[in-house]
Design an enzyme around this catalytic site. Structure first.
Site, short mmCIF file in Angstrom:
data_model
loop_
_atom_site.label_atom_id
_atom_site.label_comp_id
_atom_site.label_asym_id
_atom_site.label_seq_id
_atom_site.Cartn_x
_atom_site.Cartn_y
_atom_site.Cartn_z
N SER A 1 3.11 1.90 17.35
CA SER A 1 2.38 1.71 18.61
C SER A 1 0.85 1.76 18.45
CB SER A 1 2.84 2.73 19.65
OG SER A 1 4.16 2.46 19.99
N ALA B 1 24.41 4.62 25.11
CA ALA B 1 23.90 5.14 26.39
C ALA B 1 22.85 6.22 26.13
CB ALA B 1 25.06 5.71 27.20
N SER C 1 4.89 5.82 13.88
CA SER C 1 4.98 4.83 14.96
C SER C 1 4.09 3.59 14.75
CB SER C 1 4.57 5.50 16.28
OG SER C 1 4.44 4.54 17.29
N ASN D 1 8.64 6.90 29.65
CA ASN D 1 8.02 6.61 28.34
C ASN D 1 6.54 6.25 28.45
OD1 ASN D 1 8.03 3.89 29.19
ND2 ASN D 1 8.43 3.16 27.11
N LYS E 1 10.87 12.71 26.57
CA LYS E 1 11.04 11.73 27.65
C LYS E 1 11.58 12.32 28.94
CE LYS E 1 11.39 7.33 25.27
NZ LYS E 1 12.21 6.14 25.05
N GLY F 1 18.67 6.95 24.45
CA GLY F 1 17.29 6.69 24.84
C GLY F 1 16.98 5.22 25.06
N ALA F 2 17.64 4.33 24.34
CA ALA F 2 17.43 2.89 24.53
C ALA F 2 18.43 2.32 25.54
CB ALA F 2 17.56 2.16 23.20
P1 NAD Z 1 19.98 7.91 20.86
O1 NAD Z 1 20.23 8.93 19.80
O2 NAD Z 1 19.35 8.33 22.13
O3 NAD Z 1 21.35 7.18 21.21
C1 NAD Z 1 22.17 6.71 20.17
C2 NAD Z 1 23.37 5.96 20.75
O4 NAD Z 1 24.12 5.44 19.63
C3 NAD Z 1 24.34 6.84 21.52
O5 NAD Z 1 24.88 6.11 22.59
C4 NAD Z 1 25.41 7.19 20.49
O6 NAD Z 1 26.65 7.47 21.11
C5 NAD Z 1 25.47 5.90 19.71
N1 NAD Z 1 25.95 6.05 18.32
C6 NAD Z 1 25.34 6.72 17.32
N2 NAD Z 1 26.04 6.59 16.18
C7 NAD Z 1 27.11 5.82 16.46
C8 NAD Z 1 28.20 5.33 15.70
N3 NAD Z 1 28.33 5.59 14.40
N4 NAD Z 1 29.11 4.55 16.33
C9 NAD Z 1 28.99 4.26 17.64
N5 NAD Z 1 27.98 4.70 18.42
C10 NAD Z 1 27.06 5.48 17.83
O7 NAD Z 1 19.10 6.80 20.14
P2 NAD Z 1 18.21 5.66 20.84
O8 NAD Z 1 16.81 6.11 20.94
O9 NAD Z 1 18.91 5.18 22.06
O10 NAD Z 1 18.22 4.52 19.72
C11 NAD Z 1 19.39 3.74 19.54
C12 NAD Z 1 19.05 2.41 18.90
O11 NAD Z 1 18.12 1.72 19.71
C13 NAD Z 1 18.44 2.52 17.53
O12 NAD Z 1 19.09 1.60 16.70
C14 NAD Z 1 17.00 2.09 17.70
O13 NAD Z 1 16.54 1.33 16.62
C15 NAD Z 1 17.07 1.21 18.92
N6 NAD Z 1 15.84 1.24 19.72
C16 NAD Z 1 15.15 0.07 19.88
C17 NAD Z 1 14.02 0.03 20.66
C18 NAD Z 1 13.28 -1.26 20.82
O14 NAD Z 1 12.24 -1.28 21.50
N7 NAD Z 1 13.76 -2.34 20.27
C19 NAD Z 1 13.56 1.18 21.29
C20 NAD Z 1 14.28 2.37 21.12
C21 NAD Z 1 15.43 2.38 20.32
#
Ligand code: NAD
Length: 289
Positions: free
Chosen positions: A24, A134, A22, A94, A73, A136-137
């Site tokens: 952070s 839909a 991380s 978070n 979370k 974690g982000a």
């Molecule tokens: P997650 O596993 O909780 O959710 C993943 C999402 O992506 C789901 O909705 C899933 O259906 C979709 N998905 C996965 N593979 C796919 C594909 N091949 N085609 C279509 N949809 C697909 O993951 P998360 O924690 O939500 O992270 C998702 C993204 O968000 C990552 O790219 C991560 O880098 C980014 N993120 C950014 C921040 C930030 O602060 N900028 C914070 C957390 C996550």
């Protein structure tokens, strides 16, 4: 660090697993040092089975708080005393703040998303957003945007994916609890995906597409789906420029953002909750990235 840490140092944690990679700790410890705050931020390998013990330790050690990441979370929620509105609606947390033994859970990812836009003088209240993902982000982004006054959100997720139920839940909560109108679509329905993007003000991708190992992929490959006056926001920050952002560039989209600003601003929001101070965001951007 030897000069900074003493018997009065206040401890902040990050409880997750795996988490040693991380950014952070670097972000928060540099911010504490810059502002001369006697705090230290440390990472703890805590997985789902250990989260209760982790929260007990937070109280016992008199820590000021902690960040919480996957897989904790949602699991942490039963062990907290209070939740902010966003955490109540997302069912996840978070950030924890410990006020003399009373633990409050917050969700700062969506705040970070909205603040990253505000930092670029972009205001999406009253506007239409299309959001893919839909998880974690995507969940806190959707809920916070709806709470903050976005008028309409079209959420796309693959219907054969484990997050589909989460997408359904997000849509019904937004419609029941906020003034925003949310609709759910199957990402496999490409015609609707195109039409919704064409008529939106901001397209945000919160899926894993664009990030390693999917860094060569994008959910939108045809620039004609975009228009110049919109915002394209990819939550991915590594790589800095994703395939999606390249397609948006080809369409001359005026506002193209990666996830870096959101990442830093979610941290800045947690920093403020723990310390009452503003994180020196510009300084941290230079140091960390
Ligand atoms: P997650 O596993 O909780 O959710 C993943 C999402 O992506 C789901 O909705 C899933 O259906 C979709 N998905 C996965 N593979 C796919 C594909 N091949 N085609 C279509 N949809 C697909 O993951 P998360 O924690 O939500 O992270 C998702 C993204 O968000 C990552 O790219 C991560 O880098 C980014 N993120 C950014 C921040 C930030 O602060 N900028 C914070 C957390 C996550």
């Amino acid at each position: 660090m030897v000069e900074r840490i003493d018997g009065h140092t206040i401890l902040i944690g990050l409880m997750a697993y795996p988490i040693r990679h991380s950014m952070s700790p670097t972000m928060h410890n540099n911010a504490f040092a810059k502002l001369g705050l006697n705090y230290a931020y440390l990472v703890f390998d805590i997985d789902g089975d250990q989260i209760k013990a982790g929260i007990d330790a937070l109280r016992t050690l008199g820590m000021r708080g902690s960040n919480i990441s996957m897989p904790n979370k949602q699991k942490v929620v039963p062990y907290l005393d209070k939740l902010d509105k966003t955490s109540q609606l997302t069912g996840s947390v978070n950030t924890i703040v410990n006020d003399d033994g009373t633990l409050t859970g917050y969700t700062t990812d969506g705040i970070g998303f909205m603040k990253a836009l505000a930092d670029e003088n972009l205001d999406i209240t009253g506007k239409k957003m299309v959001l893919s993902g839909a998880g974690g982000a995507g969940t806190p982004i959707a809920i916070q945007a709806a709470l903050d006054g976005v008028q309409e959100i079209s959420i796309f997720n693959r219907s054969d994916d484990s997050q589909w139920n989460n997408a359904k839940r997000n849509v019904s909560i937004i419609n029941a609890e906020t003034d925003c109108k949310a609709q759910l679509f199957d990402l496999n329905d490409q015609e609707s995906f195109k039409n919704e993007i064409k008529s939106c003000d901001i397209y945000c991708d919160s899926t894993a597409v664009g990030m390693n190992p999917l860094q060569d992929e994008t959910l939108v490959s045809d620039p004609s789906w975009f228009h110049e006056d919109m915002i394209v926001f990819d939550t991915v920050y590594s790589p800095r420029e994703t395939k999606l952002m390249q397609v948006a560039k080809q369409a001359n989209v005026k506002h193209i953002l990666n996830g870096l600003g959101m990442m830093i601003e979610q941290g800045a929001a947690a920093f403020k909750l723990w310390t009452g101070k503003e994180m020196p965001v510009d300084y941290i951007k230079k140091i960390v990235f």
